[in-house]
Design a protein around this motif. Structure first.
Motif, PDB file in Angstrom:
ATOM      1  N   GLU A   1      74.744  25.173 -19.556  1.00 44.98           N
ATOM      2  CA  GLU A   1      75.054  26.522 -20.305  1.00 44.98           C
ATOM      3  C   GLU A   1      75.647  26.095 -21.645  1.00 44.98           C
ATOM      4  N   THR A   2      75.518  26.924 -22.678  1.00 41.51           N
ATOM      5  CA  THR A   2      76.121  26.717 -23.881  1.00 41.51           C
ATOM      6  C   THR A   2      75.544  27.912 -24.863  1.00 41.51           C
ATOM      7  N   THR A   3      76.306  27.848 -25.870  1.00 41.45           N
ATOM      8  CA  THR A   3      76.261  29.246 -26.829  1.00 41.45           C
ATOM      9  C   THR A   3      76.314  28.345 -28.123  1.00 41.45           C
TER      10      THR A   3
ATOM     11  N   MET B   1      77.795  20.012 -30.316  1.00 37.43           N
ATOM     12  CA  MET B   1      78.109  21.041 -29.275  1.00 37.43           C
ATOM     13  C   MET B   1      78.545  20.475 -28.042  1.00 37.43           C
TER      14      MET B   1
ATOM     15  N   PHE C   1      78.298  21.582 -23.681  1.00 38.13           N
ATOM     16  CA  PHE C   1      77.623  22.569 -22.531  1.00 38.13           C
ATOM     17  C   PHE C   1      78.356  22.521 -21.328  1.00 38.13           C
ATOM     18  N   ASP C   2      78.454  23.652 -20.547  1.00 37.28           N
ATOM     19  CA  ASP C   2      78.791  23.659 -19.134  1.00 37.28           C
ATOM     20  C   ASP C   2      77.778  23.014 -18.398  1.00 37.28           C
TER      21      ASP C   2
ATOM     22  N   HIS D   1      82.361  20.019 -18.429  1.00 32.96           N
ATOM     23  CA  HIS D   1      82.059  20.351 -19.900  1.00 32.96           C
ATOM     24  C   HIS D   1      82.088  19.322 -20.927  1.00 32.96           C
TER      25      HIS D   1
ATOM     26  N   ASP E   1      79.061  16.729 -23.616  1.00 33.04           N
ATOM     27  CA  ASP E   1      77.935  16.748 -24.570  1.00 33.04           C
ATOM     28  C   ASP E   1      76.752  15.995 -24.158  1.00 33.04           C
TER      29      ASP E   1
END
Length: 351
Positions: A315-317, A284, A286-287, A300, A302
């Protein structure tokens, strides 16, 4: 010159084998695995094995608890009142008052490996301080250690509150009160600034200092991660690397998160003796909000790299359930303890 041999020898003896395929031990295991065939059982003992042998008790310090703990929130109300108090001021902001002390304490950083640390409040890292921009901070500091110490906070403050000069030193048995407004908003840190700096920092005198924007940030599952390392034989080279102090802790105890819920990581690097440290998240992106002083993302990606004292909000989801590896992208750091896992679970549905 301290050798690579000393690090690698310690790695083999301590069982810190998260990515050991390149070591003599890894090659030996690989040969044996090949001779036994590439069965799942044989590969479990080859170069893909991760983590230390045994576990460190979380009774004295829990890296998992540290993730989501600030302003002594883990303590019962009566105990918390002794070390943290809030008073509403006329403008609606808070006076946040803390009781801090320095104390020499032995801590366990890997199974059976104890380190003679200098600590704030008996922990490495020290307690996380969190405030809202414009709050007033008052930190009552008592030095119970064996050496002069200070607390130096990153952020705005008057020069007499800086804790950096010889005249700012708090001698053993003495007290000093740091008082200033919390600004700017962002992710900061605090640490001892007594010389020699490298000794006072790598011995454990550091912690996280979060200042929230007045309007807050979007709701998220928030995690505090301190990238740190330990020079166990005092040769100015680290033998153990970790997030939140205990090597490979999050390999054995994956961090639980929820699929579809925003995760916010407050990532700080205090690693001494290495120019940079890093975090890489598998599967994934992340920001990145560097220093957290802007609400506009800087990147943005990894993988993020930080020098000592540098920090970033990530920040990530998580889109998918399952286990996601994270580690330093310096392979040696990962081999020596800087490795962990997230465990993403589907959100529970109310019936």
């Amino acid at each position: 010159m301290v050798s690579e041999f000393s690090r690698r020898s310690w790695l083999r003896l301590a069982g810190l084998g998260s990515l050991i395929g390149g070591t003599a031990l890894g090659r030996s295991l690989g040969v044996r695995a090949q001779s036994a065939g590439t069965t799942r059982e044989s590969q479990a003992h080859a170069g893909h094995s991760m983590g230390t042998v045994g576990r460190v008790s979380g009774d004295r310090f829990s890296p998992m608890s540290y993730l989501r703990n600030w302003n002594f929130a883990h303590l019962p109300a009566a105990e918390r009142q002794k070390v943290y108090r809030e008073t509403v001021r006329p403008d609606g902001s808070l006076l946040r008052e803390y009781e801090f002390y320095a104390v020499d304490r032995e801590i366990e950083i890997a199974p059976g490996l104890f380190y003679p640390a200098w600590t704030y409040n008996g922990e490495v890292p020290g307690p996380t301080i969190r405030a809202t921009e414009g709050d007033r901070l008052r930190i009552n500091f008592l030095n119970q250690g064996s050496h002069p110490h200070t607390i130096h906070f990153h952020g705005w403050h008057p020069p007499e509150m800086d804790g950096a000069l010889e005249t700012h030193q708090v001698l053993p048995g003495e007290r000093f009160t740091y008082e200033f407004d919390a600004e700017p908003f962002g992710l900061h840190l605090y640490h001892c600034h007594t010389v020699p700096l490298k000794r006072h920092i790598h011995k454990g005198l550091y912690g996280v200092f979060i200042v929230d924007p007045k309007n807050g940030r979007p709701p998220a599952d928030e995690l505090v991660m301190m990238m740190n390392a330990f020079d166990t034989n005092f040769d100015s080279e680290n033998e153990v690397y970790a997030v939140n102090t205990i090597a490979n802790y999050f390999v054995h105890e994956p961090i639980p998160v929820t699929v579809g819920r925003l995760v916010r990581i407050y990532l700080v690097n205090v690693t001494e003796f290495d120019v940079v440290n890093s975090l890489h998240l598998h599967g994934m992106f992340f920001d990145v909000f560097r220093t957290g002083t802007s609400t506009v993302r800087h990147d943005h990606t990894d993988t993020v790299m930080l020098c000592q004292g540098e920090r970033a909000i990530l920040e990530t989801t998580f889109r998918y359930p399952g286990q996601f590896m994270f580690h330093a992208h310096q392979s040696e750091f990962a081999e020596l303890g800087w490795m962990g896992m997230f465990r993403a679970d589907e959100a529970r549905r109310e019936t």
